[in-house]
Design a protein around this motif. Structure first.
Motif, PDB file in Angstrom:
ATOM      1  N   ILE A 171       0.915  -1.108  -0.217  1.00  0.00           N
ATOM      2  CA  ILE A 171       0.244   0.144  -0.276  1.00  0.00           C
ATOM      3  C   ILE A 171       1.065   1.242   0.075  1.00  0.00           C
ATOM      4  N   TYR A 172       1.993   1.682   0.732  1.00  0.00           N
ATOM      5  CA  TYR A 172       3.095   2.269   1.120  1.00  0.00           C
ATOM      6  C   TYR A 172       3.731   2.989  -0.507  1.00  0.00           C
ATOM      7  N   TYR A 173       4.360   1.782  -1.357  1.00  0.00           N
ATOM      8  CA  TYR A 173       4.710   1.965  -2.451  1.00  0.00           C
ATOM      9  C   TYR A 173       4.300   2.749  -3.338  1.00  0.00           C
ATOM     10  N   ASP A 174       2.601   1.615  -3.120  1.00  0.00           N
ATOM     11  CA  ASP A 174       1.944   2.024  -4.857  1.00  0.00           C
ATOM     12  C   ASP A 174       1.672   3.874  -5.464  1.00  0.00           C
ATOM     13  N   THR A 175       2.006   3.978  -6.231  1.00  0.00           N
ATOM     14  CA  THR A 175       2.699   5.379  -6.765  1.00  0.00           C
ATOM     15  C   THR A 175       1.081   5.705  -7.232  1.00  0.00           C
ATOM     16  N   LYS A 176       0.087   4.737  -7.948  1.00  0.00           N
ATOM     17  CA  LYS A 176      -0.795   4.524  -8.121  1.00  0.00           C
ATOM     18  C   LYS A 176      -2.201   5.422  -7.916  1.00  0.00           C
ATOM     19  N   THR A 177      -2.425   4.785  -6.160  1.00  0.00           N
ATOM     20  CA  THR A 177      -2.834   5.239  -5.467  1.00  0.00           C
ATOM     21  C   THR A 177      -2.624   4.950  -4.021  1.00  0.00           C
ATOM     22  N   GLY A 178      -1.715   4.323  -4.039  1.00  0.00           N
ATOM     23  CA  GLY A 178      -1.140   4.278  -2.370  1.00  0.00           C
ATOM     24  C   GLY A 178      -0.253   5.613  -1.848  1.00  0.00           C
ATOM     25  N   THR A 179       0.094   5.505  -0.698  1.00  0.00           N
ATOM     26  CA  THR A 179       0.852   6.182   0.377  1.00  0.00           C
ATOM     27  C   THR A 179       1.738   6.942  -0.850  1.00  0.00           C
ATOM     28  N   LEU A 180       2.088   6.411  -1.473  1.00  0.00           N
ATOM     29  CA  LEU A 180       3.129   7.081  -2.633  1.00  0.00           C
ATOM     30  C   LEU A 180       2.306   8.515  -3.511  1.00  0.00           C
ATOM     31  N   ALA A 181       1.431   7.804  -3.676  1.00  0.00           N
ATOM     32  CA  ALA A 181       0.321   8.506  -4.527  1.00  0.00           C
ATOM     33  C   ALA A 181      -0.368   9.843  -3.987  1.00  0.00           C
ATOM     34  N   ALA A 182      -0.710   9.138  -2.498  1.00  0.00           N
ATOM     35  CA  ALA A 182      -0.915  10.600  -1.928  1.00  0.00           C
ATOM     36  C   ALA A 182       0.337  11.796  -1.851  1.00  0.00           C
ATOM     37  N   VAL A 183       1.810  11.484  -1.197  1.00  0.00           N
ATOM     38  CA  VAL A 183       2.879  12.206  -1.150  1.00  0.00           C
ATOM     39  C   VAL A 183       2.615  13.102  -2.339  1.00  0.00           C
ATOM     40  N   ASN A 184       2.568  12.326  -4.086  1.00  0.00           N
ATOM     41  CA  ASN A 184       3.173  12.946  -4.257  1.00  0.00           C
ATOM     42  C   ASN A 184       1.749  13.857  -5.277  1.00  0.00           C
ATOM     43  N   TYR A 185       0.966  13.740  -4.685  1.00  0.00           N
ATOM     44  CA  TYR A 185      -0.649  14.722  -4.884  1.00  0.00           C
ATOM     45  C   TYR A 185      -0.331  15.882  -4.405  1.00  0.00           C
ATOM     46  N   PHE A 186       0.695  15.889  -2.380  1.00  0.00           N
ATOM     47  CA  PHE A 186       0.557  16.892  -1.915  1.00  0.00           C
ATOM     48  C   PHE A 186       1.973  17.827  -2.241  1.00  0.00           C
ATOM     49  N   LYS A 187       2.528  17.056  -3.412  1.00  0.00           N
ATOM     50  CA  LYS A 187       3.885  17.877  -3.966  1.00  0.00           C
ATOM     51  C   LYS A 187       3.833  18.814  -5.030  1.00  0.00           C
ATOM     52  N   LYS A 188       2.734  18.801  -5.221  1.00  0.00           N
ATOM     53  CA  LYS A 188       2.095  20.243  -6.428  1.00  0.00           C
ATOM     54  C   LYS A 188       1.563  21.491  -5.382  1.00  0.00           C
ATOM     55  N   ARG A 189       0.772  20.967  -4.091  1.00  0.00           N
ATOM     56  CA  ARG A 189       0.261  21.215  -3.775  1.00  0.00           C
ATOM     57  C   ARG A 189       1.018  21.918  -1.874  1.00  0.00           C
ATOM     58  N   ALA A 190       1.438  21.596  -1.521  1.00  0.00           N
ATOM     59  CA  ALA A 190       2.715  22.432  -0.258  1.00  0.00           C
ATOM     60  C   ALA A 190       4.022  21.937  -0.185  1.00  0.00           C
ATOM     61  N   LYS A 191       4.456  22.808   0.757  1.00  0.00           N
ATOM     62  CA  LYS A 191       6.149  22.677   0.826  1.00  0.00           C
ATOM     63  C   LYS A 191       6.496  21.326   1.447  1.00  0.00           C
ATOM     64  N   ILE A 192       7.427  20.749   0.140  1.00  0.00           N
ATOM     65  CA  ILE A 192       7.801  18.980   0.492  1.00  0.00           C
ATOM     66  C   ILE A 192       9.158  18.880   1.036  1.00  0.00           C
ATOM     67  N   ILE A 193       9.634  18.001   2.720  1.00  0.00           N
ATOM     68  CA  ILE A 193      10.253  18.191   3.098  1.00  0.00           C
ATOM     69  C   ILE A 193      11.165  17.189   3.012  1.00  0.00           C
ATOM     70  N   SER A 194      11.796  16.241   1.769  1.00  0.00           N
ATOM     71  CA  SER A 194      12.152  15.423   2.124  1.00  0.00           C
ATOM     72  C   SER A 194      13.626  14.477   2.715  1.00  0.00           C
ATOM     73  N   ILE A 195      13.763  13.383   3.563  1.00  0.00           N
ATOM     74  CA  ILE A 195      15.043  13.075   4.212  1.00  0.00           C
ATOM     75  C   ILE A 195      15.084  11.675   4.143  1.00  0.00           C
ATOM     76  N   ASP A 196      16.597  11.976   4.360  1.00  0.00           N
ATOM     77  CA  ASP A 196      16.866  10.383   3.799  1.00  0.00           C
ATOM     78  C   ASP A 196      16.471   9.580   5.277  1.00  0.00           C
ATOM     79  N   GLY A 197      16.127   8.485   5.120  1.00  0.00           N
ATOM     80  CA  GLY A 197      15.666   7.265   6.482  1.00  0.00           C
ATOM     81  C   GLY A 197      16.818   6.498   6.392  1.00  0.00           C
ATOM     82  N   SER A 198      16.797   6.398   5.666  1.00  0.00           N
ATOM     83  CA  SER A 198      18.606   5.020   5.864  1.00  0.00           C
ATOM     84  C   SER A 198      19.741   5.258   6.943  1.00  0.00           C
ATOM     85  N   VAL A 199      19.965   6.388   7.200  1.00  0.00           N
ATOM     86  CA  VAL A 199      21.316   6.628   8.181  1.00  0.00           C
ATOM     87  C   VAL A 199      19.938   6.587   9.553  1.00  0.00           C
TER      88      VAL A 199
END
Ligand code: AMP
Length: 224
Positions: A182-210
């Motif tokens: 569900i999370y990694y689904d870019t069509k209707t899942g959570t990443l689709a929601a993230v992408n939806y906000f990319k056009k509408r709000a200030k996005i802060i991207s963080i590398d979570g692997s460290v």
């Protein structure tokens, strides 16, 4: 200050959410926590949500969306909120945005923690919850937040509480795969929601692997 925080299960979203909450003093609203509290108290909402949560599926939108929109009207949300675990799909993102626009509420930041799916899975399985405070970070697979071992038993690294538990849905690989699907689904899942906000709000991207500390530092720097 109104903030959304996104990240796959296992990305440290809860831990970093607590850091953001401390910085701004706004309530940290976690949909998963609300559901679990309702399940614990055996409320009608909890009874409805339990089977979905146990299978790693989303609780249906007609239950979740009104629950969260109502929560955001709480007195403690007047100075803002940090929303964690919602929206989880495109429909929830659209419903939230419509509600915010209607009330003329500004979305200040959208935080996205990036993490590879396999690393996220391993981290989830190591996660342990402290009975005193779920926000005390403990993970048996991450050295920086490893609980303290005493007489062969793990105790909370923050408060020393001996009651560390693992969530059932964190130990079920099929449920984890479903949640990540569900999370990694870019069509209707959570990443689709993230992408939806990319056009509408200030996005802060963080590398979570460290490490946890590095992630917090990066986040606080970008929020400043
Ligand atoms: P979490 O604690 O964020 O991992 O959430 C645990 C479970 O609660 C999820 O696997 C879903 O079953 C349910 N859940 C949490 N947030 C949502 C949401 N926004 N929409 C639907 N179900 C949710």
């Amino acid at each position: 200050m109104n903030i959304l925080i996104f990240g796959p299960n296992g990305s440290g979203k809860g831990t970093q959410g607590a850091v953001v909450q401390k910085k701004y003093g706004v309530p940290h609203i976690e949909t998963g926590v609300i559901f679990r509290q309702n399940i614990f108290k055996k409320t009608p909402l909890g009874e409805k949500a339990k089977a979905f949560i146990d299978r790693g599926e989303l609780v249906p939108d007609d239950i979740t969306i009104p629950m969260i929109l109502d929560r955001l009207k709480g007195d403690d949300c007047k100075k803002g909120w940090l929303l964690d675990g919602f929206p989880r799909n495109l429909a929830q993102a659209e419903a939230l945005w419509t509600a915010l626009e209607k009330e003329r509420i500004k979305l200040d930041y959208v935080i996205e923690i990036d993490l590879d799916r396999e690393i996220a899975k391993k981290r989830i399985m190591g996660r342990r919850l402290c009975k005193t405070d779920n926000n005390h970070p403990n993970n048996i697979f991450i050295d920086a937040i490893k609980p303290i071992e005493k007489d062969g038993k793990f105790t909370c690294r923050v408060c020393g509480c001996a009651e560390l538990t693992a969530r059932a849905d964190d130990q079920d690989t099929a449920a984890i795969d479903k949640r990540h699907g569900i999370y990694y689904d870019t069509k209707t899942g959570t990443l689709a929601a993230v992408n939806y906000f990319k056009k509408r709000a200030k996005i802060i991207s963080i590398d979570g692997s460290v490490g946890v500390k590095e992630v917090s530092e990066d986040l606080l720097k970008k929020l400043a």
